[in-house]
Design an enzyme around this catalytic site. Structure first.
Site, mmCIF file in Angstrom:
data_model
loop_
_atom_site.group_PDB
_atom_site.id
_atom_site.type_symbol
_atom_site.label_atom_id
_atom_site.label_comp_id
_atom_site.label_asym_id
_atom_site.label_seq_id
_atom_site.Cartn_x
_atom_site.Cartn_y
_atom_site.Cartn_z
ATOM 1 N N THR A 86 8.386 -57.982 5.985
ATOM 2 C CA THR A 86 7.449 -58.498 6.991
ATOM 3 C C THR A 86 8.167 -59.108 8.188
ATOM 4 O O THR A 86 7.694 -59.003 9.326
ATOM 5 C CB THR A 86 6.507 -59.529 6.321
ATOM 6 O OG1 THR A 86 5.731 -58.836 5.366
ATOM 7 C CG2 THR A 86 5.595 -60.209 7.313
ATOM 8 N N SER A 132 10.029 -54.555 0.492
ATOM 9 C CA SER A 132 10.871 -54.886 -0.670
ATOM 10 C C SER A 132 10.264 -54.421 -1.986
ATOM 11 O O SER A 132 10.974 -54.317 -2.989
ATOM 12 C CB SER A 132 11.216 -56.374 -0.693
ATOM 13 O OG SER A 132 10.089 -57.166 -0.896
ATOM 14 N N THR A 149 9.621 -60.446 1.383
ATOM 15 C CA THR A 149 9.546 -61.606 0.482
ATOM 16 C C THR A 149 9.183 -61.223 -0.961
ATOM 17 O O THR A 149 9.417 -61.996 -1.872
ATOM 18 C CB THR A 149 8.525 -62.646 0.994
ATOM 19 O OG1 THR A 149 7.231 -62.038 1.041
ATOM 20 C CG2 THR A 149 8.904 -63.183 2.357
ATOM 21 N N ASP A 150 8.600 -60.011 -1.116
ATOM 22 C CA ASP A 150 8.086 -59.673 -2.458
ATOM 23 C C ASP A 150 9.172 -59.658 -3.537
ATOM 24 O O ASP A 150 8.954 -60.156 -4.638
ATOM 25 C CB ASP A 150 7.370 -58.319 -2.424
ATOM 26 C CG ASP A 150 6.049 -58.405 -1.673
ATOM 27 O OD1 ASP A 150 5.524 -59.523 -1.511
ATOM 28 O OD2 ASP A 150 5.551 -57.350 -1.241
HETATM 29 N N1 ASP Z 1 5.824 -56.476 3.001
HETATM 30 C C1 ASP Z 1 6.622 -57.426 2.499
HETATM 31 C C2 ASP Z 1 7.828 -57.027 1.658
HETATM 32 O O1 ASP Z 1 8.525 -56.147 2.067
HETATM 33 C C3 ASP Z 1 6.111 -58.726 2.153
HETATM 34 C C4 ASP Z 1 6.928 -59.686 2.939
HETATM 35 O O2 ASP Z 1 7.990 -59.377 3.424
HETATM 36 O O3 ASP Z 1 6.468 -60.817 3.055
HETATM 37 O O4 ASP Z 1 8.114 -57.615 0.649
#
Ligand code: ASP
Length: 328
Positions: free
Chosen positions: A12, A58, A91-92
């Site tokens: 993100t 992620s 973040t995931d």
């Molecule tokens: N879409 C995201 C990820 O790649 C979620 C994030 O980064 O907050 O994990």
């Protein structure tokens, strides 16, 4: 002046709204990040270099992606001209990447992982602020020797303790057992607690490791198919201080008889494994069976530790030796 190397992997923090796609897509690269960080409001930044890895959301990371990223970080910290590394990440699965770096990259140089919860085109996007904080932490001598750190929301967390707690909140990362180990306050990096590192030196991960989370009354029927599919390890998130229903003991024993390493942790968000009970399926039964205890590591991190240990072990005895070497 110190030099910090940024590895941009997507997530993100690198996404913005795209009207053609009808949603947020990857759009910021490492050089965009560096450009956006520079300005009169951010004095005293170190020299910055960057590279791309991925980019990927992620949740799309495979074990190969994860190990490939670990290799890039390891190469960067082994470069004598680099003082620290920052990884921008979704973040995931951020906590898993951070933990793998912490576990398998023995360098003293800081490795700081950061991300964002809001996309770059959204009001209040916090990605650049997080990145600046991560760069400051990575260039701080106080952060040396602490392994991989997760830096978001001006907090510095040990990779071992931190987890993603909330699906939407900007303050999603927290270390529920012990709290953050420090903070970034403007240009200052304050470390209030030093953590001892736990390192397993290995050159790959054993990918065939599956994670089971216990829920009340859940049968153990999927353990046998996992063994049949060639599992080399399983992790069980048990109840409380380390308890399984009695019928899981047979499944665990069958796995071990098939030379599958079994590690246990708790499905509780915090706390170590132990209990005083002698009823069937409680802690002492798991201990008697020879389960490996993950203690405070959550299920996903226990899995990574088992993957690393299995890559070095030729039998369950050796696995236990590797598992407990250097830990309490
Ligand atoms: N879409 C995201 C990820 O790649 C979620 C994030 O980064 O907050 O994990």
């Amino acid at each position: 002046m110190s030099r910090i190397h940024i590895i941009a992997t997507g997530g993100t923090i690198a996404m913005a709204q795209d009207s053609t796609a009808g949603g947020a897509v990857l759009s910021l690269s490492g050089s965009d990040f560096v450009q956006r960080m520079m300005g009169p409001e951010t004095p005293g930044l170190p020299n910055l270099t960057h590279e791309e890895y991925g980019p990927l959301p992620s949740s799309h990371f495979t074990v190969e992606h994860l190990w490939g990223l670990r290799e890039r970080v390891s190469a960067a910290v082994n470069d004598p001209d680099v003082d620290g590394v920052v990884i921008t990440h979704g973040t995931d699965s951020l906590e898993e990447t951070a933990y793998l770096l912490d576990l398998t990259v023995p360098s003293d140089k800081p490795m700081c992982v950061t991300g964002a919860m809001r996309i770059a085109s959204q009001p209040g996007y916090e990605g650049i602020a997080n990145l600046i904080a991560a760069v400051r932490a990575a260039s701080s001598t106080a952060a040396r020797g602490l392994g991989a750190l997760v830096v978001l929301n001006d907090e510095i967390h040990s990779a071992r303790d931190v987890t993603k707690m909330h699906t939407q909140s900007l303050a999603t990362f927290s270390s529920p057992s012990w709290g953050p180990i420090g903070r970034v306050e403007a240009e200052r990096v304050v470390i209030t607690r030093r953590v001892e590192r736990d390192i397993i030196v290995c050159d790959h991960l054993e990918p065939r490791v599956y994670l089971f989370k216990l829920a009340v009354g859940m049968d153990a029927d999927l353990v046998q198919p996992a063994i049949g599919l060639g599992a080399r390890g399983i992790v069980v998130e048990t109840f409380g201080g380390g308890r399984v229903p009695p019928w899981w003991l047979d499944a665990i024993k069958a796995a071990m008889d098939a030379t599958v390493g079994v590690a246990v942790t708790t499905r509780c968000p915090t706390g170590r494994l132990y209990d005083p009970y002698r009823y069937e399926g409680a802690y002492h039964d798991l201990q008697d069976l020879g389960c490996l205890f993950g203690h405070e590591l959550n299920g996903q991190k226990t899995r990574l530790r088992l993957m690393a240990a299995l890559s070095l072990a030729s039998d369950l005895h050796e696995l236990a030796e590797i598992w407990y070497a250097g830990t309490g």
